[in-house]
Enzyme design. Sequence first.
Site, mmCIF file in Angstrom:
data_model
loop_
_atom_site.group_PDB
_atom_site.id
_atom_site.type_symbol
_atom_site.label_atom_id
_atom_site.label_comp_id
_atom_site.label_asym_id
_atom_site.label_seq_id
_atom_site.Cartn_x
_atom_site.Cartn_y
_atom_site.Cartn_z
ATOM 1 N N GLU A 1 8.180 1.838 -5.524
ATOM 2 C CA GLU A 1 8.149 1.366 -4.141
ATOM 3 C C GLU A 1 8.317 2.544 -3.190
ATOM 4 O O GLU A 1 8.943 3.545 -3.545
ATOM 5 C CB GLU A 1 9.281 0.342 -3.960
ATOM 6 C CG GLU A 1 9.454 -0.241 -2.584
ATOM 7 C CD GLU A 1 8.304 -1.110 -2.116
ATOM 8 O OE1 GLU A 1 7.238 -0.541 -1.820
ATOM 9 O OE2 GLU A 1 8.478 -2.330 -2.026
ATOM 10 N N ASP A 2 7.773 2.414 -2.002
ATOM 11 C CA ASP A 2 7.941 3.473 -1.007
ATOM 12 C C ASP A 2 9.339 3.446 -0.405
ATOM 13 O O ASP A 2 9.977 4.479 -0.252
ATOM 14 C CB ASP A 2 6.864 3.409 0.074
ATOM 15 C CG ASP A 2 6.761 2.059 0.778
ATOM 16 O OD1 ASP A 2 7.520 1.121 0.452
ATOM 17 O OD2 ASP A 2 5.900 1.928 1.662
ATOM 18 N N LYS B 1 17.325 2.538 2.183
ATOM 19 C CA LYS B 1 18.185 2.294 3.347
ATOM 20 C C LYS B 1 19.285 1.317 2.932
ATOM 21 O O LYS B 1 19.220 0.128 3.228
ATOM 22 C CB LYS B 1 17.386 1.664 4.492
ATOM 23 C CG LYS B 1 16.433 2.563 5.200
ATOM 24 C CD LYS B 1 15.868 1.804 6.407
ATOM 25 C CE LYS B 1 14.704 2.486 7.028
ATOM 26 N NZ LYS B 1 14.137 1.673 8.125
ATOM 27 N N ASP C 1 14.561 -1.597 1.794
ATOM 28 C CA ASP C 1 15.199 -1.835 3.083
ATOM 29 C C ASP C 1 16.162 -3.011 2.920
ATOM 30 O O ASP C 1 17.241 -2.872 2.366
ATOM 31 C CB ASP C 1 14.100 -2.101 4.112
ATOM 32 C CG ASP C 1 14.565 -2.011 5.544
ATOM 33 O OD1 ASP C 1 15.651 -2.530 5.852
ATOM 34 O OD2 ASP C 1 13.830 -1.454 6.374
ATOM 35 N N PHE D 1 13.219 3.827 11.662
ATOM 36 C CA PHE D 1 11.885 3.411 11.221
ATOM 37 C C PHE D 1 11.096 4.659 10.871
ATOM 38 O O PHE D 1 10.880 5.530 11.712
ATOM 39 C CB PHE D 1 11.169 2.590 12.298
ATOM 40 C CG PHE D 1 9.918 1.964 11.776
ATOM 41 C CD1 PHE D 1 9.974 0.865 10.937
ATOM 42 C CD2 PHE D 1 8.680 2.508 12.081
ATOM 43 C CE1 PHE D 1 8.815 0.297 10.422
ATOM 44 C CE2 PHE D 1 7.512 1.943 11.578
ATOM 45 C CZ PHE D 1 7.579 0.839 10.745
ATOM 46 N N ASP E 1 3.792 3.306 6.802
ATOM 47 C CA ASP E 1 2.978 3.219 8.003
ATOM 48 C C ASP E 1 3.665 2.480 9.135
ATOM 49 O O ASP E 1 4.658 1.783 8.939
ATOM 50 C CB ASP E 1 1.665 2.492 7.687
ATOM 51 C CG ASP E 1 1.871 0.994 7.484
ATOM 52 O OD1 ASP E 1 1.289 0.204 8.253
ATOM 53 O OD2 ASP E 1 2.618 0.605 6.570
ATOM 54 N N ARG F 1 0.205 6.858 7.480
ATOM 55 C CA ARG F 1 0.399 6.882 6.019
ATOM 56 C C ARG F 1 0.097 8.261 5.439
ATOM 57 O O ARG F 1 0.696 8.672 4.459
ATOM 58 C CB ARG F 1 -0.519 5.876 5.325
ATOM 59 C CG ARG F 1 -0.101 4.448 5.444
ATOM 60 C CD ARG F 1 -0.954 3.583 4.514
ATOM 61 N NE ARG F 1 -0.861 2.186 4.872
ATOM 62 C CZ ARG F 1 0.106 1.367 4.488
ATOM 63 N NH1 ARG F 1 1.090 1.826 3.740
ATOM 64 N NH2 ARG F 1 0.103 0.105 4.843
ATOM 65 N N LYS G 1 0.824 -1.177 0.000
ATOM 66 C CA LYS G 1 0.000 0.000 0.000
ATOM 67 C C LYS G 1 0.864 1.234 0.000
ATOM 68 O O LYS G 1 0.476 2.286 -0.498
ATOM 69 C CB LYS G 1 -0.904 0.023 1.234
ATOM 70 C CG LYS G 1 -1.901 -1.103 1.307
ATOM 71 C CD LYS G 1 -2.681 -1.050 2.610
ATOM 72 C CE LYS G 1 -3.578 -2.267 2.717
ATOM 73 N NZ LYS G 1 -4.171 -2.401 4.038
ATOM 74 N N GLY G 2 2.036 1.126 0.585
ATOM 75 C CA GLY G 2 2.882 2.290 0.797
ATOM 76 C C GLY G 2 3.265 3.044 -0.450
ATOM 77 O O GLY G 2 3.401 4.265 -0.431
#
Length: 174
Positions: free
Chosen positions: A97-98, A129, A101, A150, A157, A163, A41-42
């Site tokens: 993509e948000d 990251k 990681d 984080f 979120d 969000r 969803k991000g």
Amino acid sequence: MPEKIKILLSEAEVDQRIHAIGEEISRDYAGKQVHLVCVLKGGAFFMCELAKRISIPVSLDFMSVSSYGGATSSSGIVRIVKDLDESIDGKDVIVVEDIVDSGRTLNYLLSLLKERKPASLRLCTLLDKPTRRVEAVQVDYTGFPIPDKFVVGYGLDFDQKYRNLPYIGVVEFE
């Protein structure tokens, strides 16, 4: 466990960088159409803003791939929750993509999409990251490299909260 949000990247900074990425994609794909694949969803907030800033023809599709659940770190188990609605065969695809990681989810997803024979396949992320990388992932368009914190906001979120923040914030637990 109450948390506070400290601004890492302002709304203006995020907006300026998305505009620049849109211009870069428009130049790189001049004369072509790009097919943006949003990782839900991000990625939805970022992809909508990015698509508005791309000056060449754009089509959109969505996937939902999960490796987090309600945790603050990746479980390492990747599952497809929602697959694409259309074929990407022969299309110039940019996965949006948000955040990248560990790279586990994106490594899996990009391998899966390569098998579907797109004309080209690139990755665009709002946040990266690199110090957390476990799997090698080629990021073609990056909004911001960020520290190992984080983060929430702009689609990211913490257990479905935050969000809708118009900036990127660091979650600080009290």
